[in-house]
Design a protein around this motif. Structure first.
Motif, PDB file in Angstrom:
ATOM      1  N   THR A   1     -65.449 -34.061  81.076  1.00 35.03           N
ATOM      2  CA  THR A   1     -66.207 -32.840  81.345  1.00 35.03           C
ATOM      3  C   THR A   1     -65.653 -31.643  80.575  1.00 35.03           C
ATOM      4  O   THR A   1     -64.690 -31.746  79.821  1.00 35.03           O
ATOM      5  N   VAL A   2     -66.300 -30.489  80.792  1.00 35.88           N
ATOM      6  CA  VAL A   2     -65.909 -29.218  80.186  1.00 35.88           C
ATOM      7  C   VAL A   2     -65.644 -28.221  81.312  1.00 35.88           C
ATOM      8  O   VAL A   2     -66.445 -28.110  82.254  1.00 35.88           O
ATOM      9  N   CYS A   3     -64.533 -27.504  81.234  1.00 42.84           N
ATOM     10  CA  CYS A   3     -64.175 -26.532  82.272  1.00 42.84           C
ATOM     11  C   CYS A   3     -64.992 -25.249  82.113  1.00 42.84           C
ATOM     12  O   CYS A   3     -65.342 -24.858  80.996  1.00 42.84           O
ATOM     13  N   ASP A   4     -65.298 -24.593  83.247  1.00 38.06           N
ATOM     14  CA  ASP A   4     -66.166 -23.416  83.212  1.00 38.06           C
ATOM     15  C   ASP A   4     -65.441 -22.093  82.950  1.00 38.06           C
ATOM     16  O   ASP A   4     -66.068 -21.022  82.990  1.00 38.06           O
ATOM     17  N   ASP A   5     -64.141 -22.132  82.635  1.00 35.60           N
ATOM     18  CA  ASP A   5     -63.431 -20.889  82.299  1.00 35.60           C
ATOM     19  C   ASP A   5     -64.090 -20.246  81.081  1.00 35.60           C
ATOM     20  O   ASP A   5     -64.148 -20.864  80.006  1.00 35.60           O
ATOM     21  N   SER A   6     -64.601 -19.025  81.254  1.00 36.84           N
ATOM     22  CA  SER A   6     -65.292 -18.239  80.214  1.00 36.84           C
ATOM     23  C   SER A   6     -66.620 -18.863  79.768  1.00 36.84           C
ATOM     24  O   SER A   6     -67.205 -18.444  78.764  1.00 36.84           O
ATOM     25  N   TRP A   7     -67.113 -19.861  80.498  1.00 33.85           N
ATOM     26  CA  TRP A   7     -68.378 -20.520  80.155  1.00 33.85           C
ATOM     27  C   TRP A   7     -69.540 -19.545  80.324  1.00 33.85           C
ATOM     28  O   TRP A   7     -69.683 -18.916  81.367  1.00 33.85           O
TER      29      TRP A   7
ATOM     30  N   GLN B   1     -61.322 -37.470  82.690  1.00 37.67           N
ATOM     31  CA  GLN B   1     -60.880 -36.464  81.742  1.00 37.67           C
ATOM     32  C   GLN B   1     -61.638 -35.139  81.859  1.00 37.67           C
ATOM     33  O   GLN B   1     -62.827 -35.116  82.190  1.00 37.67           O
ATOM     34  N   ILE B   2     -60.918 -34.052  81.595  1.00 37.63           N
ATOM     35  CA  ILE B   2     -61.542 -32.758  81.317  1.00 37.63           C
ATOM     36  C   ILE B   2     -61.182 -32.464  79.860  1.00 37.63           C
ATOM     37  O   ILE B   2     -60.024 -32.191  79.534  1.00 37.63           O
ATOM     38  N   TRP B   3     -62.183 -32.513  78.970  1.00 38.79           N
ATOM     39  CA  TRP B   3     -61.882 -32.472  77.549  1.00 38.79           C
ATOM     40  C   TRP B   3     -61.694 -31.067  76.995  1.00 38.79           C
ATOM     41  O   TRP B   3     -60.856 -30.846  76.132  1.00 38.79           O
ATOM     42  N   LEU B   4     -62.489 -30.110  77.454  1.00 38.05           N
ATOM     43  CA  LEU B   4     -62.425 -28.770  76.875  1.00 38.05           C
ATOM     44  C   LEU B   4     -62.244 -27.701  77.945  1.00 38.05           C
ATOM     45  O   LEU B   4     -62.755 -27.818  79.064  1.00 38.05           O
ATOM     46  N   ASP B   5     -61.546 -26.633  77.568  1.00 38.39           N
ATOM     47  CA  ASP B   5     -61.354 -25.457  78.426  1.00 38.39           C
ATOM     48  C   ASP B   5     -61.376 -24.214  77.538  1.00 38.39           C
ATOM     49  O   ASP B   5     -61.135 -24.293  76.327  1.00 38.39           O
ATOM     50  N   ASP B   6     -61.690 -23.082  78.160  1.00 38.83           N
ATOM     51  CA  ASP B   6     -61.714 -21.796  77.436  1.00 38.83           C
ATOM     52  C   ASP B   6     -62.592 -21.871  76.189  1.00 38.83           C
ATOM     53  O   ASP B   6     -62.224 -21.385  75.105  1.00 38.83           O
ATOM     54  N   VAL B   7     -63.761 -22.475  76.347  1.00 39.05           N
ATOM     55  CA  VAL B   7     -64.715 -22.555  75.232  1.00 39.05           C
ATOM     56  C   VAL B   7     -65.273 -21.151  74.959  1.00 39.05           C
ATOM     57  O   VAL B   7     -65.647 -20.434  75.881  1.00 39.05           O
ATOM     58  N   ALA B   8     -65.317 -20.785  73.683  1.00 40.61           N
ATOM     59  CA  ALA B   8     -65.815 -19.456  73.299  1.00 40.61           C
ATOM     60  C   ALA B   8     -66.706 -19.601  72.068  1.00 40.61           C
ATOM     61  O   ALA B   8     -66.235 -19.537  70.928  1.00 40.61           O
TER      62      ALA B   8
ATOM     63  N   SER C   1     -72.489 -27.335  66.840  1.00 41.66           N
ATOM     64  CA  SER C   1     -71.929 -28.286  67.792  1.00 41.66           C
ATOM     65  C   SER C   1     -70.898 -27.585  68.668  1.00 41.66           C
ATOM     66  O   SER C   1     -70.223 -26.646  68.212  1.00 41.66           O
ATOM     67  N   LEU C   2     -70.751 -28.035  69.908  1.00 43.91           N
ATOM     68  CA  LEU C   2     -69.785 -27.444  70.818  1.00 43.91           C
ATOM     69  C   LEU C   2     -68.363 -27.574  70.276  1.00 43.91           C
ATOM     70  O   LEU C   2     -67.510 -26.720  70.526  1.00 43.91           O
ATOM     71  N   THR C   3     -68.116 -28.608  69.511  1.00 46.54           N
ATOM     72  CA  THR C   3     -66.771 -28.817  68.971  1.00 46.54           C
ATOM     73  C   THR C   3     -66.416 -27.805  67.884  1.00 46.54           C
ATOM     74  O   THR C   3     -65.249 -27.669  67.513  1.00 46.54           O
TER      75      THR C   3
ATOM     76  N   HIS D   1     -61.791 -23.277  71.292  1.00 43.15           N
ATOM     77  CA  HIS D   1     -61.417 -23.855  72.588  1.00 43.15           C
ATOM     78  C   HIS D   1     -59.925 -24.143  72.560  1.00 43.15           C
ATOM     79  O   HIS D   1     -59.260 -23.987  71.517  1.00 43.15           O
ATOM     80  N   GLY D   2     -59.399 -24.571  73.670  1.00 42.55           N
ATOM     81  CA  GLY D   2     -57.949 -24.746  73.789  1.00 42.55           C
ATOM     82  C   GLY D   2     -57.402 -26.039  73.235  1.00 42.55           C
ATOM     83  O   GLY D   2     -56.189 -26.249  73.254  1.00 42.55           O
ATOM     84  N   GLY D   3     -58.269 -26.909  72.729  1.00 44.48           N
ATOM     85  CA  GLY D   3     -57.817 -28.210  72.225  1.00 44.48           C
ATOM     86  C   GLY D   3     -58.247 -29.323  73.154  1.00 44.48           C
ATOM     87  O   GLY D   3     -58.316 -29.146  74.384  1.00 44.48           O
ATOM     88  N   PHE D   4     -58.548 -30.475  72.613  1.00 43.41           N
ATOM     89  CA  PHE D   4     -59.050 -31.584  73.420  1.00 43.41           C
ATOM     90  C   PHE D   4     -58.004 -32.034  74.436  1.00 43.41           C
ATOM     91  O   PHE D   4     -56.861 -32.340  74.088  1.00 43.41           O
ATOM     92  N   GLY D   5     -58.415 -32.029  75.703  1.00 48.38           N
ATOM     93  CA  GLY D   5     -57.537 -32.484  76.784  1.00 48.38           C
ATOM     94  C   GLY D   5     -56.580 -31.435  77.303  1.00 48.38           C
ATOM     95  O   GLY D   5     -55.847 -31.689  78.264  1.00 48.38           O
ATOM     96  N   THR D   6     -56.576 -30.241  76.711  1.00 50.06           N
ATOM     97  CA  THR D   6     -55.692 -29.161  77.158  1.00 50.06           C
ATOM     98  C   THR D   6     -56.466 -28.225  78.084  1.00 50.06           C
ATOM     99  O   THR D   6     -57.432 -27.587  77.653  1.00 50.06           O
TER     100      THR D   6
END
Length: 343
Positions: free
Chosen positions: A247-253, A285-292, A299-301, A305-310
């Motif tokens: 998944t993707v974390c909602d921090d700053s989403w 797994q939570i793959w992404l956090d702090d996505v901006a 693409s989302l990648t 972001h903070g790096g895969f898995g971080t």
């Protein structure tokens, strides 16, 4: 009326195409066309890669590697159907290109035109349709690509050529296992805009200073929307990376991030960017956090972001999207139903 006439003419022409001759394969050989119940050849006057690309695409053989002249695959017999072919390269069929009239030419069969098409695939240990060791089919043989100077621009061209979207990374050092046999390309240098890997700068087919321990690969991240109440265009955002959905974390989403997801999935524009596991909590797994994202990324990648898995999140913070694609579809159905009821 003009459209009807054009369709009728195309039906009357009824042209088929094949590759044949000495040393030919399914995707290389002398170009022959079937017209008026007869197979005939194509003259090589002005024959070039643009023309060959149309033939390769028409036959499902990828991109042209070369456009041989002078009966390279041997001389045909009988009719010469086309001469002075001038394709832009975007046509769906050779008959759509500019040319003289069928059967009008000033050639002999010593000028028969040919094509050599190149195919590409991803294979090796842990490979999927959109990730694996890069291999090219050339000269009747599958071979690999050396990782010297291999980067994301090169990997993006491969992904685009295979219909796999945007590359996540460009693994080197035989990440997907060592291939065998030929190494076809080395020192590949793509700008990233090419339609095919063979259009990028390289040293020439078969010219290299590599071993299979240097085989190049590509990785692609897949996206999906899932969870409770989800549809094709709304749900919890999940990414496939390292053989695992996460998944993707909602921090700053926010809506900019959701816009990128909706565009990447072909789901229109973002209507909402739900947080706090709105579509239910994922697992693993939570793959992404702090996505901006700026909102313009393909693409989302590609977003920061903070790096895969971080991350510093739990699945209670899983991010979601609601895109316009599915909603627009339902509005269309409602409109259609009301129209039928009135009639």
């Amino acid at each position: 009326l003009a459209v009807v006439c054009k369709i009728c003419l195309m039906c009357l022409i009824d042209v088929q195409i094949r590759l044949t001759g000495s040393g030919s394969t399914q995707c290389s050989g002398r170009v022959e066309m079937y017209h008026s119940d007869t197979w005939g050849t194509v003259c090589d006057d002005s024959w070039d890669l643009n023309d060959a690309n149309v033939v390769c695409r028409e036959l499902g053989c990828g991109t042209a590697l070369s456009a041989p002249h002078s009966a390279h695959f041997g001389q045909g017999t009988g009719q010469i159907w086309l001469d002075d072919v001038a394709c832009s390269g975007s046509e769906g069929s050779l008959t759509e290109c500019q040319h003289g009239r069928f059967g009008t030419h000033n050639c002999g069969h010593g000028e028969d035109a040919g094509v050599v098409c190149g195919q590409i695939r991803l294979t090796g240990s842990g490979s999927t349709r959109c990730s694996g060791r890069v291999e090219i089919y050339y000269n009747n043989t599958w071979g690999t690509v050396c990782d010297d100077s291999w980067d994301l621009n090169d990997a993006n061209v491969v992904c685009r050529e295979l219909g796999c979207g945007t590359a996540l990374d460009a693994p080197q050092s035989a990440h997907f296992g060592e291939g065998t046999g030929q190494i076809w390309l080395d020192d590949v240098a793509c700008s990233g805009s090419e339609r095919s890997l063979t259009q990028c700068q390289h040293r020439g087919f078969g010219t290299h200073n590599c071993r299979h321990s240097e085989d190049a690969g590509v990785n692609y991240v897949q996206l999906r929307l899932t969870g409770s109440g989800s549809t094709r265009c709304s749900g919890r955002v999940e990414m496939y990376h390292n053989d695992t959905w996460g998944t993707v974390c909602d921090d700053s989403w926010d809506l900019n991030d959701a816009k990128v997801v909706c565009r990447e999935l072909g789901c229109g524009t973002a209507l909402d960017a739900p947080q706090s596991a709105h579509f239910g909590e994922g697992t693993g797994q939570i793959w992404l956090d702090d996505v901006a994202c700026s909102g313009s990324e393909r693409s989302l990648t590609e977003c920061q972001h903070g790096g895969f898995g971080t991350h510093n999140c739990r699945h209670s913070e899983d991010a979601g999207v609601v895109c316009s694609g599915e909603k627009t579809f339902y509005y269309y159905l409602d409109f259609a139903d009301s129209t039928d009821a009135q009639s």
